[in-house]
Enzyme design. Structure first.
Site, PDB file in Angstrom:
ATOM      1  N   SER A 284      -4.971  -1.949  11.409  1.00 22.09           N
ATOM      2  CA  SER A 284      -5.812  -2.719  10.482  1.00 22.09           C
ATOM      3  C   SER A 284      -6.255  -3.992  11.207  1.00 22.09           C
ATOM      4  CB  SER A 284      -5.001  -3.111   9.248  1.00 22.09           C
ATOM      5  OG  SER A 284      -5.667  -4.114   8.502  1.00 22.09           O
TER       6      SER A 284
ATOM      7  N   TYR B  59       3.052  -6.478   5.189  1.00 19.59           N
ATOM      8  CA  TYR B  59       1.978  -5.549   5.579  1.00 19.59           C
ATOM      9  C   TYR B  59       1.300  -6.012   6.874  1.00 19.59           C
ATOM     10  CZ  TYR B  59      -2.317  -2.827   5.564  1.00 19.59           C
ATOM     11  OH  TYR B  59      -3.354  -1.997   5.945  1.00 19.59           O
TER      12      TYR B  59
HETATM   13  N1  NAP Z   1      -8.429   0.844   2.811  1.00 23.97           N
HETATM   14  C1  NAP Z   1      -8.368  -0.263   3.523  1.00 23.97           C
HETATM   15  O1  NAP Z   1      -8.994  -1.275   3.181  1.00 23.97           O
HETATM   16  C2  NAP Z   1      -7.577  -0.292   4.810  1.00 23.97           C
HETATM   17  C3  NAP Z   1      -7.831  -1.336   5.710  1.00 23.97           C
HETATM   18  C4  NAP Z   1      -7.119  -1.372   6.899  1.00 23.97           C
HETATM   19  C5  NAP Z   1      -6.182  -0.390   7.184  1.00 23.97           C
HETATM   20  N2  NAP Z   1      -5.954   0.613   6.280  1.00 23.97           N
HETATM   21  C6  NAP Z   1      -4.936   1.616   6.627  1.00 23.97           C
HETATM   22  O2  NAP Z   1      -5.493   2.909   6.535  1.00 23.97           O
HETATM   23  C7  NAP Z   1      -4.451   3.852   6.332  1.00 23.97           C
HETATM   24  C8  NAP Z   1      -4.871   4.822   5.248  1.00 23.97           C
HETATM   25  O3  NAP Z   1      -4.991   4.135   4.011  1.00 23.97           O
HETATM   26  P1  NAP Z   1      -6.209   4.377   3.018  1.00 23.97           P
HETATM   27  O4  NAP Z   1      -7.032   3.166   3.018  1.00 23.97           O
HETATM   28  O5  NAP Z   1      -6.851   5.683   3.267  1.00 23.97           O
HETATM   29  O6  NAP Z   1      -5.409   4.351   1.616  1.00 23.97           O
HETATM   30  P2  NAP Z   1      -5.050   5.515   0.586  1.00 23.97           P
HETATM   31  O7  NAP Z   1      -6.275   6.190   0.115  1.00 23.97           O
HETATM   32  O8  NAP Z   1      -4.151   4.866  -0.409  1.00 23.97           O
HETATM   33  O9  NAP Z   1      -4.222   6.554   1.480  1.00 23.97           O
HETATM   34  C9  NAP Z   1      -2.910   6.305   1.898  1.00 23.97           C
HETATM   35  C10 NAP Z   1      -2.313   7.605   2.393  1.00 23.97           C
HETATM   36  O10 NAP Z   1      -0.961   7.353   2.831  1.00 23.97           O
HETATM   37  C11 NAP Z   1      -0.118   8.292   2.202  1.00 23.97           C
HETATM   38  N3  NAP Z   1       1.216   7.753   1.964  1.00 23.97           N
HETATM   39  C12 NAP Z   1       1.550   6.597   1.339  1.00 23.97           C
HETATM   40  N4  NAP Z   1       2.879   6.507   1.197  1.00 23.97           N
HETATM   41  C13 NAP Z   1       3.395   7.639   1.752  1.00 23.97           C
HETATM   42  C14 NAP Z   1       4.713   8.149   1.892  1.00 23.97           C
HETATM   43  N5  NAP Z   1       5.795   7.486   1.400  1.00 23.97           N
HETATM   44  N6  NAP Z   1       4.891   9.340   2.516  1.00 23.97           N
HETATM   45  C15 NAP Z   1       3.817  10.028   2.971  1.00 23.97           C
HETATM   46  N7  NAP Z   1       2.555   9.607   2.859  1.00 23.97           N
HETATM   47  C16 NAP Z   1       2.343   8.423   2.245  1.00 23.97           C
HETATM   48  C17 NAP Z   1      -0.799   8.628   0.873  1.00 23.97           C
HETATM   49  O11 NAP Z   1      -0.411   9.922   0.427  1.00 23.97           O
HETATM   50  P3  NAP Z   1       0.508  10.246  -0.845  1.00 23.97           P
HETATM   51  O12 NAP Z   1       0.356   9.154  -1.842  1.00 23.97           O
HETATM   52  O13 NAP Z   1       0.011  11.582  -1.295  1.00 23.97           O
HETATM   53  O14 NAP Z   1       1.882  10.330  -0.275  1.00 23.97           O
HETATM   54  C18 NAP Z   1      -2.262   8.650   1.292  1.00 23.97           C
HETATM   55  O15 NAP Z   1      -2.611   9.902   1.806  1.00 23.97           O
HETATM   56  C19 NAP Z   1      -3.197   3.044   5.981  1.00 23.97           C
HETATM   57  O16 NAP Z   1      -2.366   2.994   7.119  1.00 23.97           O
HETATM   58  C20 NAP Z   1      -3.752   1.663   5.677  1.00 23.97           C
HETATM   59  O17 NAP Z   1      -2.824   0.638   5.952  1.00 23.97           O
HETATM   60  C21 NAP Z   1      -6.630   0.677   5.116  1.00 23.97           C
END
Ligand code: NAP
Length: 256
Positions: A138, A151
């Site tokens: 991130s 985080y």
């Molecule tokens: N969206 C943003 O603004 C943003 C910005 C910077 C970085 N990121 C990073 O991008 C990555 C993906 O996030 P996203 O934005 O796509 O959010 P998201 O839509 O909430 O997806 C998060 C994913 O992580 C999985 N996950 C969470 N807890 C888990 C657990 N205990 N075991 C297995 N899987 C788990 C969730 O699956 P389940 O709930 O089905 O387990 C889901 O598939 C993350 O690392 C996040 O930190 C996001």
């Protein structure tokens, strides 16, 4: 065909990264807790891309989840060429007020599972001289994040670890890339509480755009991919400011 394992494939960036890798012809292994969503995505890529898709539900916050995942891969004779460590979550709030278990789970998913899975799968990649690791960090990695301290620190780890690993395997034929998204339209905003912040909601990018940049960066063996010029500008500006200034700025933007 090469096989790519994607954690956190059930939604958001992981869902879109799966479509990118499957679109490029890779077989995929999908990992997250939501089995129904993983099955939906698996069917989609089987039908649209003609690739094999295996669903392995796992809660990566559980201490034995990675070892159990690797046991299932061995049982099915699946060898992983590319590992995409994407699963992760955040929590907005004061360190002393966020439940300790949520913070521990965050470190287990964002840091420990990412590290252990890489450690388990890397030796075979090195032996084969192909594949690699795409870690999802991130832009939070570049400064401290008051009101979201755990985080931000977890993402600083992801960036540092990925850069270190990249140098360790240089010359092996493996690709090692860190995708550093800024605010992205996924479930993350609502789940973490960040979605209500102006700094987040005013600057989101579509998950598909972020995933495409990450996939292309990985294929070209880029070291770090920061999608979007606004995000790149933000990261560049942090390198000119003293650390006390960036953390005070983030504290104000995040209501600390
Ligand atoms: N969206 C943003 O603004 C943003 C910005 C910077 C970085 N990121 C990073 O991008 C990555 C993906 O996030 P996203 O934005 O796509 O959010 P998201 O839509 O909430 O997806 C998060 C994913 O992580 C999985 N996950 C969470 N807890 C888990 C657990 N205990 N075991 C297995 N899987 C788990 C969730 O699956 P389940 O709930 O089905 O387990 C889901 O598939 C993350 O690392 C996040 O930190 C996001």
């Amino acid at each position: 065909m090469p096989t790519t394992l994607i954690t956190g494939a059930s939604s958001g960036i992981g869902w879109e990264l799966t479509k990118q890798f499957a679109g490029g012809g890779d077989d995929v292994v999908l990992v997250a807790r939501s089995e129904d969503k993983l099955n939906e995505l698996a069917n989609q890529v089987r039908n649209e891309n003609g690739v094999n898709a295996t669903v392995l539900p796992a809660d990566l916050a559980k201490p034995d989840a990675v070892d159990e995942l690797c046991r299932q891969l061995r049982e099915r004779s699946i060898e992983i060429d590319t590992l995409v460590n994407n699963a992760g979550f955040g929590a907005l709030g004061k360190f002393a007020e966020i439940p300790a278990d949520r913070q521990t789970d965050m470190l287990m998913v964002n840091v420990v599972a990412l590290t252990r899975l890489t450690r388990m799968l890397l030796p075979a990649m090195l032996k084969n001289g192909r594949g690699g690791v795409l870690n999802v960090g991130s832009i939070a990695a570049y400064q401290a994040g008051p009101n979201m301290s755990v985080y931000y620190a977890s993402k600083a780890y992801v960036l540092s670890f990925t850069e270190g690993l990249r140098e360790e395997v240089a010359g092996s034929g493996l690709h090692v890339t860190c995708l550093e998204p800024g605010a992205t339209e996924t479930g993350f905003g609502e789940d973490s509480g960040m979605g209500k912040l102006d700094m987040f909601s005013s600057a989101t990018m579509p998950a598909k755009t972020v995933a495409k940049a990450g996939y292309e960066g990985y294929v070209n063996n880029a070291d770090i991919v920061i999608p979007g010029w606004k995000n790149r500008l933000m990261v560049t500006s942090t390198s000119f400011l003293p650390r006390f200034a960036t953390r005070k700025l983030v504290a104000r933007l995040q209501g600390a």
